[in-house]
Scaffold this motif. Structure first.
Motif, PDB file in Angstrom:
ATOM      1  N   VAL A  41       3.507   5.555  -6.160  1.00  0.00           N
ATOM      2  CA  VAL A  41       3.614   4.868  -7.490  1.00  0.00           C
ATOM      3  C   VAL A  41       2.582   6.440  -7.488  1.00  0.00           C
ATOM      4  O   VAL A  41       2.158   7.154  -9.072  1.00  0.00           O
ATOM      5  CB  VAL A  41       2.889   4.326  -8.562  1.00  0.00           C
ATOM      6  CG1 VAL A  41       2.870   4.680  -9.260  1.00  0.00           C
ATOM      7  CG2 VAL A  41       3.772   3.023  -7.742  1.00  0.00           C
ATOM      8  N   ASN A  42       1.159   6.953  -6.932  1.00  0.00           N
ATOM      9  CA  ASN A  42      -0.130   7.721  -7.128  1.00  0.00           C
ATOM     10  C   ASN A  42       0.899   8.647  -7.171  1.00  0.00           C
ATOM     11  O   ASN A  42       0.498   9.810  -7.332  1.00  0.00           O
ATOM     12  CB  ASN A  42      -0.764   6.887  -6.416  1.00  0.00           C
ATOM     13  CG  ASN A  42      -1.810   6.392  -6.735  1.00  0.00           C
ATOM     14  OD1 ASN A  42      -1.878   4.903  -7.721  1.00  0.00           O
ATOM     15  ND2 ASN A  42      -2.451   5.709  -5.391  1.00  0.00           N
ATOM     16  N   ARG A  43       1.349   9.348  -6.694  1.00  0.00           N
ATOM     17  CA  ARG A  43       1.750  10.423  -6.018  1.00  0.00           C
ATOM     18  C   ARG A  43       3.203  11.107  -7.153  1.00  0.00           C
ATOM     19  O   ARG A  43       3.197  12.207  -7.454  1.00  0.00           O
ATOM     20  CB  ARG A  43       2.641  11.013  -4.906  1.00  0.00           C
ATOM     21  CG  ARG A  43       1.964  10.736  -3.398  1.00  0.00           C
ATOM     22  CD  ARG A  43       2.658  11.158  -1.947  1.00  0.00           C
ATOM     23  NE  ARG A  43       4.446  10.626  -2.140  1.00  0.00           N
ATOM     24  CZ  ARG A  43       4.793   9.245  -1.305  1.00  0.00           C
ATOM     25  NH1 ARG A  43       3.223   8.757  -0.930  1.00  0.00           N
ATOM     26  NH2 ARG A  43       5.762   9.079  -1.782  1.00  0.00           N
ATOM     27  N   HIS A  69       5.101  10.127 -18.811  1.00  0.00           N
ATOM     28  CA  HIS A  69       4.901   9.000 -18.890  1.00  0.00           C
ATOM     29  C   HIS A  69       5.652   8.240 -18.603  1.00  0.00           C
ATOM     30  O   HIS A  69       6.855   7.942 -19.813  1.00  0.00           O
ATOM     31  CB  HIS A  69       3.048   8.256 -20.120  1.00  0.00           C
ATOM     32  CG  HIS A  69       1.760   9.346 -20.342  1.00  0.00           C
ATOM     33  ND1 HIS A  69       1.687   8.966 -19.567  1.00  0.00           N
ATOM     34  CD2 HIS A  69       1.876  10.076 -20.692  1.00  0.00           C
ATOM     35  CE1 HIS A  69       0.309   9.841 -19.955  1.00  0.00           C
ATOM     36  NE2 HIS A  69       0.802  10.315 -20.340  1.00  0.00           N
ATOM     37  N   GLU A  88       1.644  13.950 -14.179  1.00  0.00           N
ATOM     38  CA  GLU A  88       0.332  14.183 -15.001  1.00  0.00           C
ATOM     39  C   GLU A  88       0.683  15.082 -16.013  1.00  0.00           C
ATOM     40  O   GLU A  88      -0.103  15.610 -16.470  1.00  0.00           O
ATOM     41  CB  GLU A  88      -1.385  13.831 -14.242  1.00  0.00           C
ATOM     42  CG  GLU A  88      -1.928  13.479 -15.743  1.00  0.00           C
ATOM     43  CD  GLU A  88      -2.290  12.326 -16.511  1.00  0.00           C
ATOM     44  OE1 GLU A  88      -2.844  12.823 -17.865  1.00  0.00           O
ATOM     45  OE2 GLU A  88      -1.279  11.028 -16.699  1.00  0.00           O
ATOM     46  N   SER A 112       0.866  -1.523  -0.226  1.00  0.00           N
ATOM     47  CA  SER A 112      -0.164  -0.145  -0.045  1.00  0.00           C
ATOM     48  C   SER A 112       0.617   1.476  -0.384  1.00  0.00           C
ATOM     49  O   SER A 112       0.525   1.795  -0.346  1.00  0.00           O
ATOM     50  CB  SER A 112      -1.187   0.058   1.359  1.00  0.00           C
ATOM     51  OG  SER A 112      -0.227   0.192   2.533  1.00  0.00           O
ATOM     52  N   THR A 113       2.353   1.884   0.905  1.00  0.00           N
ATOM     53  CA  THR A 113       2.658   2.445   1.035  1.00  0.00           C
ATOM     54  C   THR A 113       2.862   1.928  -1.124  1.00  0.00           C
ATOM     55  O   THR A 113       3.696   3.713  -1.346  1.00  0.00           O
ATOM     56  CB  THR A 113       4.051   1.965   1.840  1.00  0.00           C
ATOM     57  OG1 THR A 113       3.236   2.059   2.327  1.00  0.00           O
ATOM     58  CG2 THR A 113       4.686   3.571   1.108  1.00  0.00           C
ATOM     59  N   ALA A 132       2.655  10.020 -10.148  1.00  0.00           N
ATOM     60  CA  ALA A 132       1.572   9.840 -11.469  1.00  0.00           C
ATOM     61  C   ALA A 132       0.931  11.718 -11.400  1.00  0.00           C
ATOM     62  O   ALA A 132       0.825  11.410 -12.636  1.00  0.00           O
ATOM     63  CB  ALA A 132       0.056   8.783 -10.970  1.00  0.00           C
ATOM     64  N   GLU A 133       0.710  11.790  -9.919  1.00  0.00           N
ATOM     65  CA  GLU A 133       0.019  13.290  -9.779  1.00  0.00           C
ATOM     66  C   GLU A 133       0.568  14.007 -10.215  1.00  0.00           C
ATOM     67  O   GLU A 133       0.185  15.208 -11.398  1.00  0.00           O
ATOM     68  CB  GLU A 133      -1.119  13.518  -8.579  1.00  0.00           C
ATOM     69  CG  GLU A 133      -2.225  12.874  -8.586  1.00  0.00           C
ATOM     70  CD  GLU A 133      -2.343  13.331  -6.912  1.00  0.00           C
ATOM     71  OE1 GLU A 133      -2.235  14.380  -6.503  1.00  0.00           O
ATOM     72  OE2 GLU A 133      -3.236  11.942  -6.001  1.00  0.00           O
ATOM     73  N   ILE A 160       2.179   1.197  -3.408  1.00  0.00           N
ATOM     74  CA  ILE A 160       1.021   1.952  -4.501  1.00  0.00           C
ATOM     75  C   ILE A 160       1.006   3.591  -3.873  1.00  0.00           C
ATOM     76  O   ILE A 160       0.784   4.345  -4.835  1.00  0.00           O
ATOM     77  CB  ILE A 160      -0.424   1.596  -4.403  1.00  0.00           C
ATOM     78  CG1 ILE A 160      -0.770  -0.043  -4.598  1.00  0.00           C
ATOM     79  CG2 ILE A 160      -1.275   2.278  -4.460  1.00  0.00           C
ATOM     80  CD1 ILE A 160      -0.317   0.040  -5.827  1.00  0.00           C
ATOM     81  N   SER A 161       0.606   4.343  -3.080  1.00  0.00           N
ATOM     82  CA  SER A 161       0.784   5.668  -2.476  1.00  0.00           C
ATOM     83  C   SER A 161       2.173   6.517  -3.033  1.00  0.00           C
ATOM     84  O   SER A 161       1.868   7.546  -4.132  1.00  0.00           O
ATOM     85  CB  SER A 161       0.705   5.828  -0.956  1.00  0.00           C
ATOM     86  OG  SER A 161      -0.327   5.333  -0.399  1.00  0.00           O
TER      87      SER A 161
END
Length: 94
Positions: free
Chosen positions: A44-46, A57, A52, A38-39, A48-49, A41-42
């Motif tokens: 990767v999401n940061r 990419h 973006e 989960s860390t 990605a934001e 994924i968090s």
């Protein structure tokens, strides 16, 4: 943006600590080890934001708590200054 020579790439590597050159793909790579999935994924999401917003990419490999980024400019068929700027951006998120 024009493709960097191997000599230029090796010089620029000093500006992105922790990143390495994958010569057979002419790409930059860095692996991060997170506490758990989960860390990771968090993280990767940061990233990605941030990317973006710049319409950037990257190739991302996620396995458990391990995240690996691979950077190269497809249009240039190699590395450009843009890839090194991107590596610096990702490093700031970690």
């Amino acid at each position: 943006m024009s493709k960097l020579s191997l000599e230029q790439v090796k010089l620029y590597l000093s500006k992105v600590p922790g990143w390495k050159l994958v010569e057979d793909r002419m790409a930059l790579s860095r692996t991060y080890h997170c506490r758990d999935f989960s860390t990771a994924i968090s993280f990767v999401n940061r990233v990605a934001e941030m990317l973006e917003h710049d319409n950037q990419h990257v190739e991302i490999h996620l396995a458990g708590g391990t995240v690996t980024f691979m950077l190269a400019t497809r249009e240039a068929k190699g590395l450009t200054g843009k890839d090194f700027a991107l590596a610096q951006t990702i490093s700031k998120v970690s």
